[in-house]
Design an enzyme around this catalytic site. Structure first.
Site, PDB file in Angstrom:
ATOM      1  N   ASP A  18       7.304  45.535  28.847  1.00 63.43           N
ATOM      2  CA  ASP A  18       6.913  44.451  29.244  1.00 63.43           C
ATOM      3  C   ASP A  18       7.485  45.170  31.180  1.00 63.43           C
ATOM      4  O   ASP A  18       8.180  45.091  31.484  1.00 63.43           O
ATOM      5  CB  ASP A  18       7.482  42.945  29.346  1.00 63.43           C
ATOM      6  CG  ASP A  18       8.011  42.863  30.014  1.00 63.43           C
ATOM      7  OD1 ASP A  18       9.354  43.086  29.735  1.00 63.43           O
ATOM      8  OD2 ASP A  18       8.425  42.526  31.246  1.00 63.43           O
ATOM      9  N   ASP A  34       9.901  34.548  27.732  1.00 68.55           N
ATOM     10  CA  ASP A  34      11.815  34.847  28.186  1.00 68.55           C
ATOM     11  C   ASP A  34      11.948  33.803  27.681  1.00 68.55           C
ATOM     12  O   ASP A  34      11.454  32.487  28.004  1.00 68.55           O
ATOM     13  CB  ASP A  34      11.487  35.398  29.538  1.00 68.55           C
ATOM     14  CG  ASP A  34      11.063  34.892  30.756  1.00 68.55           C
ATOM     15  OD1 ASP A  34      10.698  33.849  30.385  1.00 68.55           O
ATOM     16  OD2 ASP A  34      11.294  35.340  31.549  1.00 68.55           O
ATOM     17  N   SER A  35      13.288  33.530  28.393  1.00 65.62           N
ATOM     18  CA  SER A  35      14.475  32.676  27.795  1.00 65.62           C
ATOM     19  C   SER A  35      14.993  32.044  29.246  1.00 65.62           C
ATOM     20  O   SER A  35      15.381  30.799  29.441  1.00 65.62           O
ATOM     21  CB  SER A  35      15.891  33.175  27.963  1.00 65.62           C
ATOM     22  OG  SER A  35      16.314  33.743  28.926  1.00 65.62           O
ATOM     23  N   GLY A  49      16.739  32.716  31.750  1.00 65.36           N
ATOM     24  CA  GLY A  49      17.665  33.291  32.480  1.00 65.36           C
ATOM     25  C   GLY A  49      17.711  34.311  33.234  1.00 65.36           C
ATOM     26  O   GLY A  49      18.065  34.202  34.650  1.00 65.36           O
ATOM     27  N   GLN A  60      23.427  43.070  26.589  1.00 59.71           N
ATOM     28  CA  GLN A  60      23.892  43.207  28.016  1.00 59.71           C
ATOM     29  C   GLN A  60      24.680  43.931  28.762  1.00 59.71           C
ATOM     30  O   GLN A  60      25.975  45.299  26.879  1.00 59.71           O
ATOM     31  CB  GLN A  60      23.768  41.718  29.599  1.00 59.71           C
ATOM     32  CG  GLN A  60      22.999  40.761  28.954  1.00 59.71           C
ATOM     33  CD  GLN A  60      21.334  41.361  30.570  1.00 59.71           C
ATOM     34  OE1 GLN A  60      22.396  42.298  31.447  1.00 59.71           O
ATOM     35  NE2 GLN A  60      20.899  40.299  30.681  1.00 59.71           N
ATOM     36  N   CYS A  84     -11.978  57.028  32.186  1.00 59.55           N
ATOM     37  CA  CYS A  84     -11.150  55.442  31.933  1.00 59.55           C
ATOM     38  C   CYS A  84     -13.207  55.024  32.130  1.00 59.55           C
ATOM     39  O   CYS A  84     -13.982  54.911  32.384  1.00 59.55           O
ATOM     40  CB  CYS A  84     -10.745  55.106  32.760  1.00 59.55           C
ATOM     41  SG  CYS A  84     -10.095  53.583  32.296  1.00 59.55           S
ATOM     42  N   CYS A 135     -12.540  51.399  31.479  1.00 54.22           N
ATOM     43  CA  CYS A 135     -11.869  49.717  31.848  1.00 54.22           C
ATOM     44  C   CYS A 135     -13.289  49.354  32.328  1.00 54.22           C
ATOM     45  O   CYS A 135     -14.594  50.123  32.734  1.00 54.22           O
ATOM     46  CB  CYS A 135     -10.596  49.484  32.342  1.00 54.22           C
ATOM     47  SG  CYS A 135     -11.136  50.117  34.326  1.00 54.22           S
ATOM     48  N   GLY A 142      18.640  43.873  31.758  1.00 57.37           N
ATOM     49  CA  GLY A 142      19.914  44.061  32.681  1.00 57.37           C
ATOM     50  C   GLY A 142      19.599  45.331  33.440  1.00 57.37           C
ATOM     51  O   GLY A 142      20.332  46.321  34.005  1.00 57.37           O
ATOM     52  N   HIS A 174      -8.537  47.427  36.041  1.00 58.90           N
ATOM     53  CA  HIS A 174      -8.104  49.035  35.655  1.00 58.90           C
ATOM     54  C   HIS A 174      -6.557  49.478  35.438  1.00 58.90           C
ATOM     55  O   HIS A 174      -6.224  49.855  34.046  1.00 58.90           O
ATOM     56  CB  HIS A 174      -8.142  50.025  36.555  1.00 58.90           C
ATOM     57  CG  HIS A 174      -8.117  51.346  36.204  1.00 58.90           C
ATOM     58  ND1 HIS A 174      -8.788  51.966  35.931  1.00 58.90           N
ATOM     59  CD2 HIS A 174      -6.799  51.295  36.391  1.00 58.90           C
ATOM     60  CE1 HIS A 174      -8.257  52.826  35.976  1.00 58.90           C
ATOM     61  NE2 HIS A 174      -6.881  53.285  36.369  1.00 58.90           N
ATOM     62  N   CYS A 213     -14.140  50.770  35.661  1.00 58.27           N
ATOM     63  CA  CYS A 213     -14.750  52.064  36.365  1.00 58.27           C
ATOM     64  C   CYS A 213     -15.779  52.075  34.514  1.00 58.27           C
ATOM     65  O   CYS A 213     -16.773  52.917  35.891  1.00 58.27           O
ATOM     66  CB  CYS A 213     -13.739  53.101  35.040  1.00 58.27           C
ATOM     67  SG  CYS A 213     -12.220  52.877  35.997  1.00 58.27           S
TER      68      CYS A 213
END
Lengths: 376, 376
Positions: free
Chosen positions: A271, A89-90, A92, A194, A309, A311, A221, A340, A314
């Site tokens: 994200d 990320d920046s 910001g 934005q 699951c 994973c 934002g 998980h 699990c």
């Protein structure tokens, strides 16, 4: 380079080619703030968790251990031991949410570090320089994150400055990518839309930034406390103005239901710290909804978190055991829970892609968008 | 069943056969207090770290989540997902070090839990019942740990009571192992030699408890702050009175140098929280001595913790990265550091065994006993 494979309504199934490999989209990026996923998860674990892209935070890494130290180590990929794409990320968002005593000018922002109080100056150029040091695959433009709700006049002025900052980011990245000592001379730049919750500002801003022909476009934002209907509305308003041939990233989103709904509205990339943060508190995603492992009813439950699951958690451990570890404040409990939830999110994206591939995304959305956000 | 393979002076190379597999000795047990190694290490990780025996704490598990809950889950092996031998301590050490307001009588000890203050009664019978619920491979006898230095008269009276308690432990374990609902009807019992730092009490006590023909014998009440020379002296005093055909366990020891010296004096089995606790604070074992990763000189050190080590941490991660994680208080830093130190200890034991196998333990001891405890 964004390669569209298939659409279903506004939803898009694509591949995003980078110098660190191809990302199958829609995709969810796993957040490793300080060059590590919180919960004791290493880059090598992330491969087992089907993570495609790791997101790291420019501000945190600038403050500690310092981007120049990471540059001297050969960049973030070598520092963390992660070969796949990294998005930084920046800074910001952190400048506007974590830092103290900030002062915004046209040139940039002066503020005090949340770690040691030391004075830091951040600008489009500085953010690009830091991200170039980190050598990430994708750098985000330096923008101002305005808090919702914000006055119209302030929002408009801020948007215009963010546009001017974006042009400076692009110029600086072009310069940095041309230097012989640059770690990743193929670093990509994403611009960030934005405009708070004002439809016209959002559209005007999107029109302005698409002119710069960047590698991708983010919607920023949002997911900062507004109702989800408002978030969906903004996506619908902006989406028609986003380039069709570029990847689209909805920042900081969200629940499984949010992701499914945003994919339906044409978003490719996500994200969020939610899966790892919730996991550390015992809130776990399953294909039947969200369970709270702190509930007494799981104390003697020998089933895995999710019986369907596969994973690493699990496959081996029971709800009863993980609940005990969380209650006893054992790190292992957090690690197993985070593994998980990240696996769940990455698998969710895989299933979304499969549904799109097979032309049954509408059905998938109807089945899961509400269910997965339900607390059971 | 203890099978002696080879000796070199007083040092012994052997195999210890249990219902959960054979342990190659000398061996170091990895301490998973509350059914997990602190630092986010799972039972499955432990296999990669060459751990042979996991040690769990009866007192902690009795308080939380409760031994009856673990019994209903099928015992500690199933609860944690660990198939190899488990040794449980008796709770005695914690009763005397952690619990508040304790009251010792012939029948047992009444005290208040360190977690929630609730009143608990522990006795030889209760300790055996809890350990039977846990279903460990080896149960430790319930004894009194007397603080050093202690008055002679008190030490003598305490030793005699510990001997009477041991007989009660044995009778209770025999009864429990014969019950049809017992998880591990082959549970073994180790007695614990006490006697503070009084040679005659140590010898008398050892003579008394060896009469009970137990599965193994421990030396307790050492490594509690006395000089290491005193600890070595006590081992030398007691060792001739320990049965030759039984495994010998020095409780709570210690540094790599302590372990090598104790092996030289005829000890087979060890446990200590030191490698994991030190690791979490950045103190890491290498084959050149102990490094403190907090030192500034490691901030840009791209080498692994130990260049000769092939543990999961050293195979992938640099000192600079792990140091950053520890400074940023990232759980991953602790996990990577703990994995390294446990692997180091388990590898140390492997090399001790190889040296004994090849008749060059004296040489190994001369090379490493001091070096490995040196801070570099």
């Amino acid at each position: 380079m964004y390669e569209l494979l298939k659409t279903e309504g506004t939803a898009r199934r694509a591949q995003f080619h980078t110098v660190h490999g191809t990302v199958q989209t829609p995709a969810f990026m796993n957040v490793g703030t300080s060059a590590a996923i919180k919960g004791g998860i290493s880059s090598y674990d992330l491969v087992d968790l089907k993570c495609q892209v790791e997101l790291c935070n420019t501000y945190h890494l600038h403050v500690r251990p310092g981007d120049e130290l990471i540059y001297r180590r050969g960049g973030l990929h070598r520092f963390m031991g992660w070969e796949r794409p990294i998005l930084t990320d920046s800074g910001g968002f952190q400048v506007f949410s974590l830092a103290k005593l900030r002062k915004i000018k046209e040139e940039g922002v002066t503020f005090h570090s949340h770690v040691d109080g030391r004075k830091i100056f951040m600008s489009p150029e500085v953010s690009m320089q830091i991200q170039s040091h980190l050598g990430s695959t994708i750098a985000m433009a330096f923008d101002e994150c305005v808090e919702n709700p914000a006055p119209y006049a302030y929002s408009k002025a801020s948007c215009e400055r963010t546009t001017r900052w974006l042009a400076r980011c692009k110029a600086e990245m072009d310069r940095l990518n041309s230097l012989p000592e640059t770690i990743n001379p193929h670093q990509m730049l994403f611009g960030i839309n934005q405009g708070c919750t004002f439809d016209d500002l959002r559209i005007e801003h999107m029109k302005a930034i698409r002119e710069l022909d960047l590698d991708g476009y983010a919607i920023g934002g949002l997911a900062v406390g507004e109702p989800k209907e408002e978030m969906y509305h903004i996506i619908e308003v902006v989406e028609p103005y986003m380039p069709k041939d570029k990847i689209r990233y909805l920042m900081g989103v969200g629940t499984p239901g949010n992701i499914i709904e945003a994919v339906a509205r044409g978003v490719d990339l996500f994200d969020c710290v939610m899966p790892s943060r919730n996991a550390r508190h015992g809130h776990l995603n399953t294909w039947q909804g969200i369970i709270n492992l702190n509930n007494a009813k799981y104390a003697e439950d020998d089933r895995p978190i999710d019986e369907t699951c596969d994973c690493p958690t699990c496959r081996h451990h029971s709800r009863a055991y993980i609940r005990h570890l969380l209650k006893a404040n054992e790190m292992l409990g957090m690690r197993l829970a985070v593994m998980h939830n990240l696996y769940f999110y990455n698998t969710l994206m895989e299933r979304i892609r499969e549904a799109l591939d097979e032309g049954r995304f509408a059905q998938f959305r109807a089945q899961y968008a509400d269910l997965l956000d339900t607390r059971i």
